[in-house]
Structures are given as structure tokens and as C-alpha cells.
Scaffold this active site. Structure first.
Site, mmCIF file in Angstrom:
data_model
loop_
_atom_site.group_PDB
_atom_site.id
_atom_site.type_symbol
_atom_site.label_atom_id
_atom_site.label_comp_id
_atom_site.label_asym_id
_atom_site.label_seq_id
_atom_site.Cartn_x
_atom_site.Cartn_y
_atom_site.Cartn_z
ATOM 1 N N TRP A 69 -30.276 -6.580 44.854
ATOM 2 C CA TRP A 69 -31.660 -6.591 45.324
ATOM 3 C C TRP A 69 -32.572 -5.939 44.294
ATOM 4 C CZ3 TRP A 69 -33.423 -6.162 51.047
ATOM 5 C CH2 TRP A 69 -32.912 -7.249 51.767
ATOM 6 N N ASP A 87 -29.345 5.336 46.168
ATOM 7 C CA ASP A 87 -28.123 5.152 46.945
ATOM 8 C C ASP A 87 -27.278 6.412 46.809
ATOM 9 O OD1 ASP A 87 -25.567 4.144 48.034
ATOM 10 O OD2 ASP A 87 -26.453 2.169 47.768
ATOM 11 N N ASP A 128 -31.204 -3.054 52.385
ATOM 12 C CA ASP A 128 -30.066 -3.940 52.654
ATOM 13 C C ASP A 128 -28.872 -3.086 53.078
ATOM 14 O OD1 ASP A 128 -28.829 -6.474 52.794
ATOM 15 O OD2 ASP A 128 -27.929 -6.214 50.821
ATOM 16 N N LYS A 168 -32.483 -5.117 56.655
ATOM 17 C CA LYS A 168 -31.372 -5.809 57.316
ATOM 18 C C LYS A 168 -31.055 -5.151 58.649
ATOM 19 C CE LYS A 168 -27.152 -5.826 55.412
ATOM 20 N NZ LYS A 168 -26.149 -6.398 54.468
#
Length: 210
Positions: A69, A87, A128, A168
Site C-alpha cells: 500500500w 508498523d 490495511d 479494511k
């Protein structure tokens, strides 16, 4: 003996998954196009339908690893845009992408992200994120809803009016309740299931405009 039988079952399951993965059109296309994962085509399709990510924008990608992404968003915002990826897992570097490893719930990580944003505004937040699934919806769904709530909280804390969250979700228990809660803070929420999502998958993507 019991261990060998169990391993054979796991091997069959793993082999079936691997065959599906290798035969997958989007997996093959991702390898050809240089994307790190087939998920890239989900964001490409979402943006084709919404045109939310544009040149020069500032985008934050939550749960960015392995980086597909971020690859897409980085291409969309261009050289004059800013793409900040974060992350808890490591992610290999990408051109013109600032990666911050850590938990964005922690003040120091959040502050680091916002320091990279600087005097600009965050135009789009991407998520996501998904949990490591156990194959049991009673376990997986609450974990997913928690990640969705974290993404919503981050978006509310950083997006200006008119900013967008692309997130998501797994369809299931808790999604309707979350959507109702979000309607108090977002002016519009749209659902998209991209062609790159596997048909049997419960995943859906919400596009929420603040």
C-alpha cells in the site's frame, strides 16, 4: 505417530494454500509489476473509484508492512507529496517513503509521525491492518474490530474536515455498531470490495470522509 499424522494434515493444508497463492492472478501480476503483495491492487482499485489520493497529498499508512500500500500511495502522491508508513513490524525501505517502526498508540511514535507531517495536514489515513487469524471468528473478529477502532481513533485525531480514512474491516459482529458510531464523526462512509479481494474473504474496505 500422532505427530506425523498431524504434520501430514498441516502439509496438505499448506500445500493447498500455496497452490492457490501461486496460481492467483494478482499474485502473479504483483510479481510482474514489482509490488510487494497482491494487496496493492486493492488500493489501486479503491483509488480509481474514489480519486481520494492525489499528487502532493500527505498520507499516513498504518500497519504498512510489507509495504504494497505504501508503494501505491507513494506513486499516487508523487514527489511533492509525503507518505509516512508505520508498523510494529520491520519494513524494507521504499523510495520517498518515511517508515516509522513502532506502535502508533504510544505517544512517542504518534509524535514522531506528526513531526514528519510537520506543518502540513494529513489528507488520507490508510489502514490495511488485520490480526493474525486463528480461523475462529469468535477470536478473529474482536481482534479485527479492535484494530479498526485504533485506525478510527488515529484518523479522528489527525484528519481535518474533508480528510479521508480508507480502512479494511471484516464483515461480522461489531461492524454495524462501529459504522453507526463513525457516522457521528464522518460525513460519508462508503463500502468497497475490490476485485483483488478473494471471493470467500470477509474483508471489505470502508472509505470514510470526515
Amino acid at each position: 505417530m500422532a505427530t506425523r499424522i498431524e504434520n501430514k494434515k498441516l502439509s496438505k493444508s499448506s500445500s493447498a494454500w500455496m497452490k492457490e497463492h501461486i496460481d492467483d492472478h494478482y499474485v502473479q501480476k504483483a510479481q510482474k509489476d514489482g509490488y510487494r503483495a497482491r494487496a496493492a491492487y486493492k488500493l489501486l482499485e479503491i483509488n480509481e473509484k474514489t480519486n481520494l489520493i492525489k499528487k502532493g497529498m500527505t498520507v499516513v499508512d498504518l500497519g504498512s508492512a510489507p509495504g504494497s500500500w505504501s508503494q501505491v500511495a507513494g506513486q499516487l502522491v508523487g514527489e511533492k507529496g509525503i507518505l509516512i508508513a508505520s508498523d510494529i513490524l520491520p519494513m524494507d525501505t521504499l523510495p520517498d517513503v518515511t517508515f516509522i517502526q513502532g506502535d502508533f498508540r504510544e505517544p512517542e511514535v504518534f509524535d514522531h509521525i506528526m513531526a514528519e507531517v510537520g506543518d502540513r495536514q494529513v489528507d488520507v489515513v490508510l489502514s490495511d491492518m488485520a490480526p493474525n487469524t486463528a480461523g475462529n471468528s469468535a477470536i478473529d473478529q474482536p481482534r479485527m474490530m479492535y484494530l479498526c477502532e485504533l485506525a478510527v481513533d488515529f484518523a479522528l485525531a489527525t484528519l481535518p474536515e474533508g480528510g479521508a480514512l480508507i480502512m479494511k474491516v471484516f464483515q461480522g459482529e461489531g461492524t454495524q455498531e462501529l459504522r453507526k458510531q463513525m457516522q457521528a464523526d464522518f460525513s460519508k462512509i462508503r463500502s468497497i470490495k475490490p476485485g483483488a479481494s478473494r471471493p470467500r474473504s470477509k474483508e471489505m474496505f470502508w472509505i470514510a470522509i470526515k
